[in-house]
Design an enzyme around this catalytic site. Structure first.
Site, short mmCIF file in Angstrom:
data_model
loop_
_atom_site.label_atom_id
_atom_site.label_comp_id
_atom_site.label_asym_id
_atom_site.label_seq_id
_atom_site.Cartn_x
_atom_site.Cartn_y
_atom_site.Cartn_z
N ASP A 54 56.58 -48.31 114.87
CA ASP A 54 56.55 -49.49 115.84
C ASP A 54 57.63 -49.69 116.79
OD1 ASP A 54 53.86 -50.17 114.66
OD2 ASP A 54 55.14 -51.28 113.07
N ALA A 55 57.45 -50.56 117.87
CA ALA A 55 58.53 -50.88 118.77
C ALA A 55 59.63 -51.58 118.31
CB ALA A 55 57.96 -51.54 120.06
#
Length: 207
Positions: A54-55
């Site tokens: 995920d970012a």
């Protein structure tokens, strides 16, 4: 940045990178986000990420031009272990460690309730023991570093697990997939491997 211009006889290229936070695991996006192409390296055409982070997560991400890897790694009969260092809010008790180790119920796509499989969970006194390039940051309030090793890859699973246990995630760093590790790579750095090193590190048979 540590790399070389090695090209396997097959023509495939293999990389491990330390993905920084606030960067997605892709080269293109319609959104205004950090991209893999922002890294200071000229990746060959056809390079793609295997799996994703995920970012807001960071750490080990695999990149390659070899389209076979995803199938061999994620669709084979053997599950492969990933290891994460996870900073969570509060002090984690032994009872909670056992809850996470033995399986905990989380909400997954559907939506439905899913019980995670038993996994490795340990407190971490010294993060540099698992990631030599670790950089500390200031954290307010009580917090605990955990090492979590699991073979599942459900969407945001590690974050959901620790939240379900009452300890929301502050920071998540993937430090290894099987025998491939971050070692001393700093955020944004990469290392290129030979096909033999890549396949052997992931414990999958080279086609």
């Amino acid at each position: 940045m540590s790399t070389s211009n090695m090209v396997a006889e097959s023509g495939f290229r293999y990389f491990i990178i330390n993905k920084p936070r606030n960067m997605v695991s892709q080269f293109k996006s319609p959104d205004a986000v950090g991209l893999l192409g922002d890294l200071d390296f000229a990746f060959p055409e056809g390079t793609h990420a295997i799996g994703r982070l995920d970012a807001d997560s960071e750490g080990l991400l695999l990149l390659t031009t070899d389209q076979r890897i995803t199938r061999l790694l994620f669709q084979g009969p053997i599950s492969h272990q990933r290891k994460y260092m996870v900073l969570v809010k509060g002090e984690v008790s032994e009872e909670t460690l056992n809850l996470l180790r033995n399986g905990i119920e989380i909400l997954v796509e559907g939506p439905s309730i899913y019980r995670t499989v038993p996994c490795l969970v340990e407190r971490v006194a010294d993060p540099t023991a698992y990631y030599a390039g670790f950089v500390h940051e200031k954290v307010y309030g009580k917090a605990t570093w955990l090492l979590i090793g699991n073979t599942e890859g459900k969407f945001r699973q590690i974050r959901k697990m620790v939240r379900a246990a009452g300890h929301p995630c502050i920071r998540l760093i993937r430090v290894g997939i099987e025998d491939l590790t971050l070692s001393e790579l700093l955020p944004g750095e990469l290392r290129e491997l030979s096909g033999k090193e890549f396949y052997e590190g992931l414990k999958i048979e080279h086609p």
